[in-house]
Design a protein around this motif. Structure first.
Motif, PDB file in Angstrom:
ATOM      1  N   ASN A 227       4.300  27.010  35.656  1.00 23.37           N
ATOM      2  CA  ASN A 227       3.005  27.341  35.682  1.00 23.37           C
ATOM      3  C   ASN A 227       2.258  26.178  35.941  1.00 23.37           C
ATOM      4  OD1 ASN A 227       1.004  25.769  32.812  1.00 23.37           O
ATOM      5  ND2 ASN A 227       0.376  27.802  32.831  1.00 23.37           N
ATOM      6  N   THR A 228       0.780  26.595  35.769  1.00 24.71           N
ATOM      7  CA  THR A 228       0.215  25.128  36.725  1.00 24.71           C
ATOM      8  C   THR A 228       0.744  24.333  35.572  1.00 24.71           C
ATOM      9  OG1 THR A 228      -1.730  26.052  35.857  1.00 24.71           O
ATOM     10  CG2 THR A 228      -1.048  26.375  37.800  1.00 24.71           C
ATOM     11  N   SER A 229       0.574  23.560  34.939  1.00 25.16           N
ATOM     12  CA  SER A 229      -0.182  22.942  33.594  1.00 25.16           C
ATOM     13  C   SER A 229       1.503  22.199  33.426  1.00 25.16           C
ATOM     14  CB  SER A 229      -0.624  23.671  32.431  1.00 25.16           C
ATOM     15  OG  SER A 229      -1.981  23.355  32.601  1.00 25.16           O
ATOM     16  N   SER A 230       2.349  23.105  32.910  1.00 26.43           N
ATOM     17  CA  SER A 230       3.620  22.638  32.350  1.00 26.43           C
ATOM     18  C   SER A 230       4.915  22.968  33.874  1.00 26.43           C
ATOM     19  CB  SER A 230       4.567  24.113  31.298  1.00 26.43           C
ATOM     20  OG  SER A 230       3.828  25.133  31.979  1.00 26.43           O
ATOM     21  N   GLY A 231       4.544  23.147  35.246  1.00 21.99           N
ATOM     22  CA  GLY A 231       5.405  23.173  35.922  1.00 21.99           C
ATOM     23  C   GLY A 231       6.677  24.478  36.011  1.00 21.99           C
ATOM     24  N   SER A 232       7.950  24.187  35.996  1.00 24.06           N
ATOM     25  CA  SER A 232       8.765  25.545  36.233  1.00 24.06           C
ATOM     26  C   SER A 232       9.727  25.458  34.446  1.00 24.06           C
ATOM     27  CB  SER A 232       9.879  25.112  37.295  1.00 24.06           C
ATOM     28  OG  SER A 232       9.669  24.583  38.800  1.00 24.06           O
ATOM     29  N   ILE A 233       9.394  26.683  34.731  1.00 28.50           N
ATOM     30  CA  ILE A 233      10.239  27.039  33.525  1.00 28.50           C
ATOM     31  C   ILE A 233      12.696  26.745  33.768  1.00 28.50           C
ATOM     32  CG2 ILE A 233      10.502  29.069  31.804  1.00 28.50           C
ATOM     33  CD1 ILE A 233       7.893  30.095  32.732  1.00 28.50           C
ATOM     34  N   ASN A 234      12.735  26.281  33.249  1.00 27.13           N
ATOM     35  CA  ASN A 234      13.985  25.713  34.788  1.00 27.13           C
ATOM     36  C   ASN A 234      14.747  27.276  33.642  1.00 27.13           C
ATOM     37  OD1 ASN A 234      13.047  23.467  34.941  1.00 27.13           O
ATOM     38  ND2 ASN A 234      13.634  22.640  33.887  1.00 27.13           N
ATOM     39  N   GLU A 235      14.612  27.471  32.210  1.00 25.79           N
ATOM     40  CA  GLU A 235      15.867  28.693  32.027  1.00 25.79           C
ATOM     41  C   GLU A 235      15.187  29.873  32.369  1.00 25.79           C
ATOM     42  OE1 GLU A 235      16.324  30.951  27.529  1.00 25.79           O
ATOM     43  OE2 GLU A 235      15.190  29.890  27.332  1.00 25.79           O
ATOM     44  N   VAL A 236      15.097  30.446  33.157  1.00 26.54           N
ATOM     45  CA  VAL A 236      14.453  31.708  34.120  1.00 26.54           C
ATOM     46  C   VAL A 236      15.077  30.628  35.437  1.00 26.54           C
ATOM     47  CG1 VAL A 236      13.244  32.613  35.012  1.00 26.54           C
ATOM     48  CG2 VAL A 236      12.885  32.063  32.815  1.00 26.54           C
ATOM     49  N   TYR A 237      15.182  29.835  35.560  1.00 26.52           N
ATOM     50  CA  TYR A 237      15.553  29.828  36.961  1.00 26.52           C
ATOM     51  C   TYR A 237      17.333  29.351  36.933  1.00 26.52           C
ATOM     52  CZ  TYR A 237      11.184  28.018  40.018  1.00 26.52           C
ATOM     53  OH  TYR A 237      10.901  27.615  40.844  1.00 26.52           O
ATOM     54  N   ASP A 238      18.006  28.583  35.746  1.00 30.07           N
ATOM     55  CA  ASP A 238      19.503  29.358  35.293  1.00 30.07           C
ATOM     56  C   ASP A 238      19.893  30.100  35.151  1.00 30.07           C
ATOM     57  OD1 ASP A 238      19.311  26.283  35.771  1.00 30.07           O
ATOM     58  OD2 ASP A 238      19.386  26.329  33.386  1.00 30.07           O
ATOM     59  N   ILE A 239      18.624  31.453  34.755  1.00 25.65           N
ATOM     60  CA  ILE A 239      19.454  32.599  34.306  1.00 25.65           C
ATOM     61  C   ILE A 239      19.145  33.192  35.561  1.00 25.65           C
ATOM     62  CG2 ILE A 239      18.701  35.329  33.702  1.00 25.65           C
ATOM     63  CD1 ILE A 239      17.324  33.616  31.001  1.00 25.65           C
ATOM     64  N   LEU A 240      18.453  33.512  37.012  1.00 28.17           N
ATOM     65  CA  LEU A 240      18.800  33.689  37.902  1.00 28.17           C
ATOM     66  C   LEU A 240      19.814  33.507  38.784  1.00 28.17           C
ATOM     67  CD1 LEU A 240      14.841  33.164  39.071  1.00 28.17           C
ATOM     68  CD2 LEU A 240      16.332  34.983  38.561  1.00 28.17           C
ATOM     69  N   GLN A 241      20.275  32.115  38.833  1.00 27.08           N
ATOM     70  CA  GLN A 241      22.002  31.849  39.264  1.00 27.08           C
ATOM     71  C   GLN A 241      22.864  32.782  39.008  1.00 27.08           C
ATOM     72  OE1 GLN A 241      22.246  27.906  39.113  1.00 27.08           O
ATOM     73  NE2 GLN A 241      25.061  27.797  39.594  1.00 27.08           N
ATOM     74  N   HIS A 242      23.176  32.915  37.697  1.00 25.70           N
ATOM     75  CA  HIS A 242      24.047  33.773  37.444  1.00 25.70           C
ATOM     76  C   HIS A 242      24.010  35.664  37.589  1.00 25.70           C
ATOM     77  CE1 HIS A 242      25.771  30.535  36.038  1.00 25.70           C
ATOM     78  NE2 HIS A 242      24.636  29.711  35.688  1.00 25.70           N
ATOM     79  N   THR A 243      22.413  36.515  37.886  1.00 26.23           N
ATOM     80  CA  THR A 243      22.503  37.221  37.526  1.00 26.23           C
ATOM     81  C   THR A 243      22.567  37.544  38.437  1.00 26.23           C
ATOM     82  OG1 THR A 243      21.085  38.798  36.324  1.00 26.23           O
ATOM     83  CG2 THR A 243      19.835  37.560  38.016  1.00 26.23           C
ATOM     84  N   ARG A 244      23.456  39.276  38.380  1.00 27.46           N
ATOM     85  CA  ARG A 244      22.866  40.220  39.827  1.00 27.46           C
ATOM     86  C   ARG A 244      21.498  41.204  40.118  1.00 27.46           C
ATOM     87  NH1 ARG A 244      28.799  42.905  39.451  1.00 27.46           N
ATOM     88  NH2 ARG A 244      30.165  41.514  39.660  1.00 27.46           N
TER      89      ARG A 244
END
Length: 382
Positions: free
Chosen positions: A156-173
């Motif tokens: 988001n342009t105000s709050s920045g990256s949504i870290n939880e989603v980035y972390d999920i992408l690391q482990h999902t197929r």
């Protein structure tokens, strides 16, 4: 003419405009077929510039100023480009169909709900909503086959990256197969007749709280209650039926729950926009005629200059980077995994070579997806 008569003429004119816009959209889709047959790129900015200049000149004798004409046709051109991309990509990977099941955060009225419908309205006749309470639940819905796609907010342009989603992408197929941006306009929403001075409790999603932090600093004696989504916040206000309790979210979503706007434009930044990604079980091939993005993660190690060496490879192959994000690696204190978005098609020769070279100098690399880019920058005319 009397006022009512003038309004009636305006309504008739508006209806004619809608019919013409519909006709223009159908013609734009016909252009997509022609471009596909001739192997031409979907977007031609030189032609767009010529079109805008011609329209500006044509508008002058009609007393339509250049700024008005340009703003209007920027929207029309953007819609045409996105419609053509969706049609071409849908035909390529068989995405278009009568129905799609899509998982997203919250329920009807959440920001993810609107983003989901914005994206898939171009691609399916019917959208089956699967509202979820958490990002993990969203991803599991697709992994287990309960949903065909998932829509996840990622920055988001105000709050920045949504870290939880980035972390999920690391482990999902799952693979990223699409993206979109969606404007976010936060409002205070409460029961009819509520006054801002009465507020004692605000219900909102943590990301919404972060994006409106400056507004919240101006309030005193107000408790913040975190919710799973904006739609969850709306439901709580509706169910508690207490004029001292309000929600922060989108106006359209709040109206679904019978709430009225008490204050608007709450975000820390005026242009508050969220970027969403679309994920699915299978990766897609992006048509050459469509601008593409590729997202991958890599672990470079901690030796001096490791990240610089990796980014230099992208530069040497003429690949532009859209985003670089670092996240800690669980179990490896002080070590970081890098998420990289680049403007490139995974099947391009330059991208293929770059990944081969990155594989040789990094300790780990994983492609998360290649997908059509929906960054439609308006064509500028002098």
């Amino acid at each position: 003419m009397e006022l009512n008569e003038v309004r009636e003429h305006i309504q008739q004119t508006d209806q004619q405009l809608l019919e013409l816009l519909s006709k223009r959209r159908k013609l734009a889709l016909a252009v997509a077929d022609a471009k596909l047959n001739q192997n031409k790129a979907i977007r031609d900015q030189k032609r767009e510039e010529e079109l805008l200049l011609r329209l500006i000149e044509a508008g002058k004798p009609l007393e339509l100023d250049a700024h008005y004409v340009t703003r209007l046709f920027h929207v029309i051109i953007e819609d045409s480009v996105l419609q053509q991309q969706a049609k071409l990509q849908g035909e390529l990977k068989g995405m278009q169909g009568p129905s799609v099941k899509v998982a997203y955060l919250g329920g009807q009225g959440s920001y993810s709900y609107w983003a989901t419908h914005k994206y898939f309205t171009r691609r399916a006749e019917q959208i089956v909503d699967i509202g979820c309470d958490s990002f993990n639940d969203i991803v599991k819905s697709v992994e287990t086959g309960h949903a065909d796609y998932a829509v996840l907010p990622i920055e988001n342009t105000s709050s920045g990256s949504i870290n939880e989603v980035y972390d999920i992408l690391q482990h999902t197929r799952l693979s990223i197969v699409g993206e979109l941006t969606h404007p976010i306009d936060h409002c205070v929403l409460g029961l009819a007749g509520t006054n801002l001075n009465q507020i004692r409790q605000i219900c909102a999603h943590p990301q919404v709280i972060a994006q409106c932090s400056q507004f919240l600093l101006g309030l005193s004696n107000v408790k913040v209650e975190y919710c799973d989504s904006s739609s969850d916040a709306f439901q709580r206000v509706q169910q508690k039926n207490d004029p001292t309790i309000v929600a922060i979210g989108g106006e359209a979503g709040g109206k679904i729950y019978g709430l009225q706007v008490l204050a608007s434009d709450l975000a820390n930044q005026r242009d508050n926009v969220s970027r969403f990604i679309v994920v699915a079980r299978k990766a897609v091939t992006v048509a050459k005629a469509i601008p593409a993005k590729t997202t991958f993660i890599m672990f470079t190690g901690q030796q001096p200059g490791a990240l610089v060496d990796a980014l230099t490879i992208l530069k040497q192959h003429g690949i532009s980077m859209a985003k670089l994000e670092s996240r800690p690696i669980p179990g490896n204190p002080w070590e970081e995994m890098f998420y990289v978005d680049v403007f490139a098609n995974l099947n391009d020769y330059a991208m293929t070579r770059a990944l081969e070279e990155l594989n040789r100098i990094t300790k780990f690399i994983k492609v998360l997806g290649c997908y059509p880019s929906e960054d439609i920058e308006p064509t500028q005319v002098s």
